[in-house]
Design a protein around this motif. Structure first.
Motif, PDB file in Angstrom:
ATOM      1  N   MET A 154       0.856  -1.178   0.000  1.00 54.51           N
ATOM      2  CA  MET A 154       0.000   0.000   0.000  1.00 54.51           C
ATOM      3  C   MET A 154       0.899   1.238   0.000  1.00 54.51           C
ATOM      4  SD  MET A 154      -2.960   1.214   2.711  1.00 54.51           S
ATOM      5  CE  MET A 154      -3.682  -0.379   2.801  1.00 54.51           C
ATOM      6  N   PRO A 155       0.616   2.203  -0.871  1.00 57.03           N
ATOM      7  CA  PRO A 155       1.429   3.422  -0.907  1.00 57.03           C
ATOM      8  C   PRO A 155       1.314   4.204   0.410  1.00 57.03           C
ATOM      9  CG  PRO A 155      -0.019   3.295  -2.818  1.00 57.03           C
ATOM     10  CD  PRO A 155      -0.397   2.190  -1.915  1.00 57.03           C
ATOM     11  N   SER A 156       2.374   4.933   0.722  1.00 55.38           N
ATOM     12  CA  SER A 156       2.403   5.657   1.995  1.00 55.38           C
ATOM     13  C   SER A 156       1.362   6.767   2.030  1.00 55.38           C
ATOM     14  CB  SER A 156       3.792   6.229   2.240  1.00 55.38           C
ATOM     15  OG  SER A 156       4.115   7.170   1.244  1.00 55.38           O
ATOM     16  N   TRP A 157       1.060   7.389   0.908  1.00 57.49           N
ATOM     17  CA  TRP A 157       0.066   8.464   0.913  1.00 57.49           C
ATOM     18  C   TRP A 157      -1.326   7.905   1.190  1.00 57.49           C
ATOM     19  CZ3 TRP A 157      -3.892   8.141  -2.569  1.00 57.49           C
ATOM     20  CH2 TRP A 157      -3.695   7.323  -3.680  1.00 57.49           C
ATOM     21  N   LEU A 158      -1.558   6.655   0.784  1.00 54.80           N
ATOM     22  CA  LEU A 158      -2.854   6.040   1.031  1.00 54.80           C
ATOM     23  C   LEU A 158      -3.008   5.667   2.511  1.00 54.80           C
ATOM     24  CD1 LEU A 158      -5.414   5.232  -0.435  1.00 54.80           C
ATOM     25  CD2 LEU A 158      -4.417   2.993  -0.822  1.00 54.80           C
ATOM     26  N   ARG A 159      -1.928   5.249   3.129  1.00 53.21           N
ATOM     27  CA  ARG A 159      -1.957   4.967   4.566  1.00 53.21           C
ATOM     28  C   ARG A 159      -2.200   6.237   5.370  1.00 53.21           C
ATOM     29  NH1 ARG A 159       2.356   0.367   6.179  1.00 53.21           N
ATOM     30  NH2 ARG A 159       1.852  -1.025   4.478  1.00 53.21           N
ATOM     31  N   PHE A 160      -1.807   7.356   4.825  1.00 59.05           N
ATOM     32  CA  PHE A 160      -2.030   8.642   5.475  1.00 59.05           C
ATOM     33  C   PHE A 160      -3.453   9.144   5.231  1.00 59.05           C
ATOM     34  CE2 PHE A 160      -1.914  13.291   5.162  1.00 59.05           C
ATOM     35  CZ  PHE A 160      -1.497  13.595   6.435  1.00 59.05           C
ATOM     36  N   LEU A 161      -3.969   8.931   4.043  1.00 58.69           N
ATOM     37  CA  LEU A 161      -5.246   9.511   3.643  1.00 58.69           C
ATOM     38  C   LEU A 161      -6.456   8.714   4.139  1.00 58.69           C
ATOM     39  CD1 LEU A 161      -6.148  11.953   1.991  1.00 58.69           C
ATOM     40  CD2 LEU A 161      -6.286  10.472   0.009  1.00 58.69           C
ATOM     41  N   LEU A 162      -6.359   7.407   4.222  1.00 59.99           N
ATOM     42  CA  LEU A 162      -7.506   6.591   4.630  1.00 59.99           C
ATOM     43  C   LEU A 162      -8.034   6.921   6.031  1.00 59.99           C
ATOM     44  CD1 LEU A 162      -6.820   3.073   3.114  1.00 59.99           C
ATOM     45  CD2 LEU A 162      -8.626   4.677   2.530  1.00 59.99           C
ATOM     46  N   PRO A 163      -7.197   7.058   7.051  1.00 60.49           N
ATOM     47  CA  PRO A 163      -7.741   7.432   8.364  1.00 60.49           C
ATOM     48  C   PRO A 163      -8.364   8.817   8.392  1.00 60.49           C
ATOM     49  CG  PRO A 163      -5.573   6.483   8.619  1.00 60.49           C
ATOM     50  CD  PRO A 163      -5.790   6.689   7.162  1.00 60.49           C
ATOM     51  N   VAL A 164      -7.834   9.738   7.598  1.00 62.22           N
ATOM     52  CA  VAL A 164      -8.405  11.083   7.541  1.00 62.22           C
ATOM     53  C   VAL A 164      -9.797  11.032   6.911  1.00 62.22           C
ATOM     54  CG1 VAL A 164      -8.109  13.392   6.582  1.00 62.22           C
ATOM     55  CG2 VAL A 164      -6.141  12.172   7.490  1.00 62.22           C
ATOM     56  N   ILE A 165      -9.945  10.276   5.834  1.00 61.48           N
ATOM     57  CA  ILE A 165     -11.243  10.149   5.175  1.00 61.48           C
ATOM     58  C   ILE A 165     -12.231   9.404   6.069  1.00 61.48           C
ATOM     59  CG2 ILE A 165     -12.437   9.069   3.228  1.00 61.48           C
ATOM     60  CD1 ILE A 165      -9.992   9.741   1.537  1.00 61.48           C
TER      61      ILE A 165
END
Length: 60
Positions: free
Chosen positions: A1-12
């Motif tokens: 999983m890309p690092s930006w996706l690991r960052f964005l999923l909890p925010v969403i």
């Protein structure tokens, strides 16, 4: 999983849960900061998701 996706999923996810809380919350007077409007709940939820994801990062 890309690092930006690991960052964005909890925010969403936090924004979605906060919006649901604001929409279905039981504050009818409009003075409750979390549940007065759906978008304010979404902002609080996104901020909590951001704090959670930045606090749970480990150095690799």
């Amino acid at each position: 999983m890309p690092s930006w996706l690991r960052f964005l999923l909890p925010v969403i996810a936090g924004a979605a849960l906060g919006a649901a809380l604001g929409y279905f919350g039981s504050c009818s007077s409009g003075t409750c900061p979390l549940t007065s409007t759906w978008w304010r709940g979404a902002l609080y939820g996104a901020a909590l998701g951001l704090l959670w994801t930045s606090g749970s990062r480990t150095s690799s």
